[in-house]
Enzyme design. Structure first.
Site, PDB file in Angstrom:
ATOM      1  CE  LYS A   1     -65.657  24.994  85.397  1.00 43.77           C
ATOM      2  NZ  LYS A   1     -65.844  24.989  86.868  1.00 43.77           N
TER       3      LYS A   1
ATOM      4  CB  SER B   1     -72.616  22.823  90.688  1.00 46.41           C
ATOM      5  OG  SER B   1     -72.507  23.565  91.874  1.00 46.41           O
TER       6      SER B   1
ATOM      7  CG  HIS C   1     -71.372  25.445  96.994  1.00 49.69           C
ATOM      8  ND1 HIS C   1     -72.177  25.273  95.898  1.00 49.69           N
ATOM      9  CD2 HIS C   1     -70.120  25.125  96.591  1.00 49.69           C
ATOM     10  CE1 HIS C   1     -71.447  24.877  94.867  1.00 49.69           C
ATOM     11  NE2 HIS C   1     -70.194  24.771  95.259  1.00 49.69           N
TER      12      HIS C   1
ATOM     13  NE  ARG D   1     -66.595  17.835  95.169  1.00 43.39           N
ATOM     14  CZ  ARG D   1     -67.028  18.690  94.261  1.00 43.39           C
ATOM     15  NH1 ARG D   1     -68.312  18.816  94.037  1.00 43.39           N
ATOM     16  NH2 ARG D   1     -66.178  19.399  93.564  1.00 43.39           N
TER      17      ARG D   1
HETATM   18  P1  ADP Z   1     -65.455  25.505  90.831  1.00 41.29           P
HETATM   19  O1  ADP Z   1     -66.011  25.607  89.438  1.00 41.29           O
HETATM   20  O2  ADP Z   1     -64.417  26.542  91.148  1.00 41.29           O
HETATM   21  O3  ADP Z   1     -65.034  24.114  91.276  1.00 41.29           O
HETATM   22  P2  ADP Z   1     -67.845  25.118  92.422  1.00 41.29           P
HETATM   23  O4  ADP Z   1     -68.953  26.095  92.516  1.00 41.29           O
HETATM   24  O5  ADP Z   1     -68.118  23.821  91.748  1.00 41.29           O
HETATM   25  O6  ADP Z   1     -66.674  25.929  91.742  1.00 41.29           O
HETATM   26  O7  ADP Z   1     -67.265  24.802  93.869  1.00 41.29           O
HETATM   27  C1  ADP Z   1     -66.773  25.817  94.702  1.00 41.29           C
HETATM   28  C2  ADP Z   1     -66.004  25.177  95.840  1.00 41.29           C
HETATM   29  O8  ADP Z   1     -66.880  24.374  96.618  1.00 41.29           O
HETATM   30  C3  ADP Z   1     -64.871  24.253  95.377  1.00 41.29           C
HETATM   31  O9  ADP Z   1     -63.788  24.387  96.279  1.00 41.29           O
HETATM   32  C4  ADP Z   1     -65.476  22.887  95.492  1.00 41.29           C
HETATM   33  O10 ADP Z   1     -64.499  21.884  95.689  1.00 41.29           O
HETATM   34  C5  ADP Z   1     -66.326  23.081  96.739  1.00 41.29           C
HETATM   35  N1  ADP Z   1     -67.381  22.088  96.824  1.00 41.29           N
HETATM   36  C6  ADP Z   1     -68.397  21.879  95.969  1.00 41.29           C
HETATM   37  N2  ADP Z   1     -69.161  20.841  96.353  1.00 41.29           N
HETATM   38  C7  ADP Z   1     -68.605  20.379  97.511  1.00 41.29           C
HETATM   39  C8  ADP Z   1     -68.921  19.311  98.418  1.00 41.29           C
HETATM   40  N3  ADP Z   1     -69.938  18.491  98.200  1.00 41.29           N
HETATM   41  N4  ADP Z   1     -68.132  19.158  99.506  1.00 41.29           N
HETATM   42  C9  ADP Z   1     -67.064  19.958  99.708  1.00 41.29           C
HETATM   43  N5  ADP Z   1     -66.714  20.974  98.896  1.00 41.29           N
HETATM   44  C10 ADP Z   1     -67.466  21.188  97.804  1.00 41.29           C
END
Ligand code: ADP
Length: 155
Positions: free
Chosen positions: A43, A130, A19, A92
């Protein structure tokens, strides 16, 4: 000139180095980036919204162009509230793409002036999520290579 304001929405449960990488890369493209925790009743988070906000505030305490908040409701409604014309999301892999594609197209229909901007993972960051961080934590493993040091204080 109108400010270029981007919203980076997510759960950030917890925020990871991936992030941070996206925020850092996006910083040169926008005047302001608002990192906002979307409160999603479907969630059950590991970290409370207060803890997640505190982590984000600590990490970006000295970054004037980065704001931190939480929101409920539609992401585009929150964009309108803060006058953001861009939504940042990370990709990703193809699974992320399929999911994000549908959301972005629905958002465009609802709010045609708000563009979603996608960042691919930087090399070496594509395996971070995460969810993986929470799984390692639940099984008492080390996450220090996956998250900023400010997160470690909440474990
Ligand atoms: P959500 O629950 O909305 O997916 P996250 O906190 O998991 O929220 O992720 C927020 C954003 O960051 C999303 O667009 C997710 O795809 C992106 N993201 C998380 N990890 C990565 C990563 N390793 N590489 C690229 N983008 C990521």
């Amino acid at each position: 000139m109108t400010k270029k304001i981007a919203l980076f929405p997510g759960s950030f449960d917890p925020i990871t180095n991936a992030h941070i990488d996206i925020i850092t890369r996006a910083a040169s493209l926008f005047d302001e980036i608002h990192i906002a925790i979307g409160l999603n009743s479907a969630k059950t988070p590991l970290f409370t919204v207060e803890q997640r906000l505190a982590m984000l505030k600590k990490i970006f305490a000295t970054s004037e162009s980065v704001k931190v908040a939480s929101y409920t409701g539609l992401t585009i409604s929150y964009c309108q509230q803060i006058q953001a014309n861009y939504i940042l999301r990370g990709l990703r892999n193809a699974t992320d793409f399929d999911f994000e594609n549908a959301i972005a197209q629905n958002n465009l229909q609802l709010a045609p002036t708000i563009e979603t901007v996608f960042f691919l993972s930087s090399p070496g960051y594509g395996h971070i999520s995460s969810t993986v961080v929470r799984d390692i934590l639940k099984n008492k493993g080390s996450i220090s290579h996956l998250v900023p040091k400010e997160v470690l204080a909440y474990i």
